[in-house]
Design a protein around this motif. Structure first.
Motif, PDB file in Angstrom:
ATOM      1  N   ALA A  97      21.611  30.564  68.029  1.00 24.90           N
ATOM      2  CA  ALA A  97      21.710  31.331  69.284  1.00 24.90           C
ATOM      3  C   ALA A  97      23.174  31.533  69.675  1.00 24.90           C
ATOM      4  N   ALA A  98      24.002  30.515  69.485  1.00 22.11           N
ATOM      5  CA  ALA A  98      25.431  30.658  69.783  1.00 22.11           C
ATOM      6  C   ALA A  98      26.091  31.685  68.854  1.00 22.11           C
ATOM      7  N   HIS A  99      25.716  31.669  67.564  1.00 23.49           N
ATOM      8  CA  HIS A  99      26.241  32.673  66.630  1.00 23.49           C
ATOM      9  C   HIS A  99      25.845  34.087  67.073  1.00 23.49           C
ATOM     10  N   TYR A 100      24.596  34.237  67.472  1.00 20.63           N
ATOM     11  CA  TYR A 100      24.105  35.560  67.881  1.00 20.63           C
ATOM     12  C   TYR A 100      24.829  36.047  69.139  1.00 20.63           C
ATOM     13  N   LYS A 101      25.010  35.161  70.126  1.00 21.87           N
ATOM     14  CA  LYS A 101      25.683  35.552  71.362  1.00 21.87           C
ATOM     15  C   LYS A 101      27.136  35.945  71.090  1.00 21.87           C
ATOM     16  N   GLU A 102      27.810  35.185  70.232  1.00 22.08           N
ATOM     17  CA  GLU A 102      29.206  35.499  69.919  1.00 22.08           C
ATOM     18  C   GLU A 102      29.326  36.850  69.226  1.00 22.08           C
ATOM     19  N   ALA A 103      28.459  37.098  68.242  1.00 21.88           N
ATOM     20  CA  ALA A 103      28.511  38.382  67.536  1.00 21.88           C
ATOM     21  C   ALA A 103      28.123  39.539  68.463  1.00 21.88           C
ATOM     22  N   HIS A 104      27.173  39.298  69.359  1.00 27.11           N
ATOM     23  CA  HIS A 104      26.743  40.354  70.276  1.00 27.11           C
ATOM     24  C   HIS A 104      27.851  40.714  71.263  1.00 27.11           C
ATOM     25  N   HIS A 105      28.548  39.714  71.795  1.00 23.25           N
ATOM     26  CA  HIS A 105      29.611  39.991  72.754  1.00 23.25           C
ATOM     27  C   HIS A 105      30.822  40.631  72.081  1.00 23.25           C
ATOM     28  N   GLN A 106      31.045  40.342  70.812  1.00 34.27           N
ATOM     29  CA  GLN A 106      32.155  40.952  70.091  1.00 34.27           C
ATOM     30  C   GLN A 106      31.830  42.344  69.561  1.00 34.27           C
ATOM     31  N   GLY A 107      30.574  42.767  69.718  1.00 35.18           N
ATOM     32  CA  GLY A 107      30.189  44.091  69.252  1.00 35.18           C
ATOM     33  C   GLY A 107      29.855  44.165  67.777  1.00 35.18           C
ATOM     34  N   ASP A 108      29.736  43.035  67.105  1.00 40.07           N
ATOM     35  CA  ASP A 108      29.378  43.011  65.681  1.00 40.07           C
ATOM     36  C   ASP A 108      27.849  42.976  65.581  1.00 40.07           C
ATOM     37  N   PHE A 109      27.231  44.143  65.755  1.00 37.75           N
ATOM     38  CA  PHE A 109      25.780  44.209  65.849  1.00 37.75           C
ATOM     39  C   PHE A 109      25.071  43.928  64.520  1.00 37.75           C
ATOM     40  N   PRO A 110      25.584  44.319  63.357  1.00 38.47           N
ATOM     41  CA  PRO A 110      24.905  43.918  62.103  1.00 38.47           C
ATOM     42  C   PRO A 110      24.839  42.403  61.935  1.00 38.47           C
ATOM     43  N   ALA A 111      25.929  41.698  62.237  1.00 40.40           N
ATOM     44  CA  ALA A 111      25.904  40.237  62.147  1.00 40.40           C
ATOM     45  C   ALA A 111      24.962  39.645  63.185  1.00 40.40           C
ATOM     46  N   ALA A 112      24.937  40.238  64.388  1.00 42.61           N
ATOM     47  CA  ALA A 112      24.034  39.747  65.429  1.00 42.61           C
ATOM     48  C   ALA A 112      22.577  39.903  65.008  1.00 42.61           C
ATOM     49  N   ASP A 113      22.250  41.049  64.394  1.00 47.92           N
ATOM     50  CA  ASP A 113      20.876  41.247  63.918  1.00 47.92           C
ATOM     51  C   ASP A 113      20.513  40.242  62.827  1.00 47.92           C
ATOM     52  N   ALA A 114      21.468  39.923  61.961  1.00 45.97           N
ATOM     53  CA  ALA A 114      21.203  38.954  60.897  1.00 45.97           C
ATOM     54  C   ALA A 114      20.963  37.563  61.481  1.00 45.97           C
ATOM     55  N   TYR A 115      21.796  37.167  62.455  1.00 47.61           N
ATOM     56  CA  TYR A 115      21.592  35.862  63.096  1.00 47.61           C
ATOM     57  C   TYR A 115      20.271  35.818  63.853  1.00 47.61           C
ATOM     58  N   LEU A 116      19.909  36.920  64.512  1.00 49.10           N
ATOM     59  CA  LEU A 116      18.650  36.951  65.255  1.00 49.10           C
ATOM     60  C   LEU A 116      17.459  36.864  64.307  1.00 49.10           C
ATOM     61  N   ALA A 117      17.522  37.533  63.168  1.00 55.01           N
ATOM     62  CA  ALA A 117      16.439  37.443  62.191  1.00 55.01           C
ATOM     63  C   ALA A 117      16.314  36.021  61.641  1.00 55.01           C
ATOM     64  N   ASP A 118      17.457  35.382  61.394  1.00 58.50           N
ATOM     65  CA  ASP A 118      17.429  33.998  60.916  1.00 58.50           C
ATOM     66  C   ASP A 118      16.844  33.065  61.969  1.00 58.50           C
ATOM     67  N   LEU A 119      17.236  33.251  63.224  1.00 56.50           N
ATOM     68  CA  LEU A 119      16.694  32.427  64.305  1.00 56.50           C
ATOM     69  C   LEU A 119      15.200  32.657  64.480  1.00 56.50           C
ATOM     70  N   ARG A 120      14.782  33.912  64.400  1.00 56.37           N
ATOM     71  CA  ARG A 120      13.351  34.214  64.535  1.00 56.37           C
ATOM     72  C   ARG A 120      12.548  33.541  63.422  1.00 56.37           C
ATOM     73  N   GLU A 121      13.100  33.525  62.199  1.00 49.45           N
ATOM     74  CA  GLU A 121      12.404  32.882  61.085  1.00 49.45           C
ATOM     75  C   GLU A 121      12.310  31.369  61.303  1.00 49.45           C
ATOM     76  N   HIS A 122      13.355  30.748  61.836  1.00 54.10           N
ATOM     77  CA  HIS A 122      13.321  29.310  62.107  1.00 54.10           C
ATOM     78  C   HIS A 122      12.309  28.972  63.195  1.00 54.10           C
ATOM     79  N   VAL A 123      12.245  29.792  64.238  1.00 53.46           N
ATOM     80  CA  VAL A 123      11.279  29.540  65.319  1.00 53.46           C
ATOM     81  C   VAL A 123       9.854  29.692  64.812  1.00 53.46           C
ATOM     82  N   TYR A 124       9.595  30.754  64.042  1.00 52.50           N
ATOM     83  CA  TYR A 124       8.253  30.955  63.514  1.00 52.50           C
ATOM     84  C   TYR A 124       7.879  29.859  62.511  1.00 52.50           C
ATOM     85  N   SER A 125       8.850  29.405  61.730  1.00 52.53           N
ATOM     86  CA  SER A 125       8.576  28.312  60.795  1.00 52.53           C
ATOM     87  C   SER A 125       8.260  27.020  61.538  1.00 52.53           C
ATOM     88  N   PHE A 126       8.968  26.790  62.652  1.00 50.96           N
ATOM     89  CA  PHE A 126       8.710  25.588  63.453  1.00 50.96           C
ATOM     90  C   PHE A 126       7.295  25.608  64.046  1.00 50.96           C
TER      91      PHE A 126
END
Length: 406
Positions: A97-126
């Motif tokens: 979540a911290a990685h996603y927020k940092e990338a989102h605030h810096q405007g690096d939207f491809p990296a933010a989408d990648a971090y969000l997809a990774d986080l979503r996969e971890h939550v669903y796996s949990f």
């Protein structure tokens, strides 16, 4: 990178399909000997992470992830692995979540989408891991731990399952959704994933785990009851083998009956009305009619109290007293009308040394202005002096109020 992952995944799945026989043999037998595989096949399976050798000279075994995949696909009841490590999972959630927020605030939207997809996969796996653990527990309960032979082993397996349920519940208690909400901040996707979706899944799993815990305790009580009766029967058989000439005495001839034989149910049960017996319906209706008639007779015999004389008197006058702050607002409006010049509310508040807080005074001035009739309100002009909120758009902070004649 995605193309390489795709090709590696396809190659791995083809290896599983091409060598299904030795893989299932290793799954069922626990290991596969070296003689049953060709050297080239053995090398490829070890290289692809399907088989491994725990120590030199031992047979080949399946990797844990491959065994877990087969256990999940086959719904194998022998699977007793339950993951209750919630602490490290929460740390992973916060880090991504911290990685996603940092990338989102810096405007690096491809990296933010990648971090969000990774986080979503971890939550669903949990959440899927929690559901899988609950399915494993229900499987043990439904077959009453039928994969072990003795009653003592069933009791041990039941106690193991209870400890795993306790670990899962303790792990779920570690989840602080207020902390996750603070971590998500004002980002909608994070709040939806870490707060709404995760909280809904955790709540459902907690309720089901409570039901599982109750069923396990009930099943353990049944096992211990059977174990007690079995021990009593074995003791009796052992006593018969050690003393073959033993004859049961005439216990009814004794003056005091042993407590062991005083287990007969009572001859007469407690009296109770059976409202479900249709043959008793007429008798019950007759009894009810008698009760109703007696209550009506008692009500008829009770004399009614005499009504008091009603006297009409003149209603006393009363006066609605206005509050001091409302009178101060009226004086402020009258001052604006008399002078005809703009006067701010805080200026009037300081000149008159009013005792109320400035915020309450501004609220009262706005309320007094809104309470005026439309024909009187049109004679005034109201200006809210302040500035917009620096962070939250759409919020206006009022510092003072200016009022003058239109």
């Amino acid at each position: 990178m995605n193309n390489n992952l795709h090709q590696a995944g396809v190659r791995f799945l083809r290896q599983l399909g091409r060598h299904a026989e030795p893989i299932m043999g290793a799954y069922l037998a626990g290991s596969v000997p070296d003689q049953s595989l060709e050297p080239g096949v053995q090398e490829r399976l070890i290289k692809d992470g399907i088989l491994y050798r725990p120590e030199p000279g031992s047979d080949l075994h399946l990797r844990r992830v491959v065994r877990a995949l087969l256990e999940e696909a086959l719904r194998d009841d022998r699977n007793r692995q339950i993951d209750a490590n919630t602490g490290s999972t929460l740390v992973t959630f916060k880090t991504l979540a911290a990685h996603y927020k940092e990338a989102h605030h810096q405007g690096d939207f491809p990296a933010a989408d990648a971090y969000l997809a990774d986080l979503r996969e971890h939550v669903y796996s949990f959440t899927e891991g929690l559901s899988h653990s609950i399915r494993v527990l229900w499987s043990r309960i439904n077959n009453e731990f039928g994969y072990v032979g003795s009653l003592t082993a069933k009791i041990r397996e039941n106690e193991l399952a209870q400890s795993q349920v306790s670990e899962l519940l303790n792990g779920l208690e570690m989840i602080d959704f207020q902390e996750l909400a603070d971590t998500a901040g004002d980002l909608r996707e994070l709040r939806r994933l870490l707060v709404a979706s995760l909280q809904r899944s955790v709540s459902a799993c907690s309720q089901e785990l409570s039901i599982v815990q109750g069923r396990l305790l009930e099943l353990l009580g049944r096992f211990r009851k059977i174990q007690g009766r079995t021990l009593l029967l074995k003791g009796w058989l052992l006593h018969g083998e050690q003393q073959p000439d033993y004859q049961v005495g005439n216990h009814t001839a004794r003056s005091q009956l042993p407590q062991l034989f005083s287990l007969a149910p009572p001859t007469l049960g407690p009296a109770a009305v059976n409202i479900h017996a249709s043959s008793h319906e007429a008798d019950l209706l007759a009894l009810l009619a008698q009760i109703t008639a007696s209550q009506q007779a008692e009500n008829m015999l009770t004399p009614l109290p005499e009504a008091e004389e009603l006297q009409l008197q003149e209603v006393e006058g009363f006066e609605v007293q206005t509050s001091p702050i409302q009178e101060a607002v009226q004086d402020y409006l009258c001052h604006v009308i008399e002078n005809g010049h703009p006067v701010t509310a805080l200026t009037w508040h300081s000149q008159q040394a009013l005792p109320w807080a400035t915020e309450s005074w501004l609220y009262q001035v706005i309320g007094g202005y809104d309470a005026l009739p439309d024909d009187q309100k049109s004679h005034f002009e109201l200006d809210l002096q302040g500035e917009s909120h620096p962070i939250y758009t759409g919020n206006y902070i009022v510092r003072d109020i200016a009022l003058w004649l239109a």
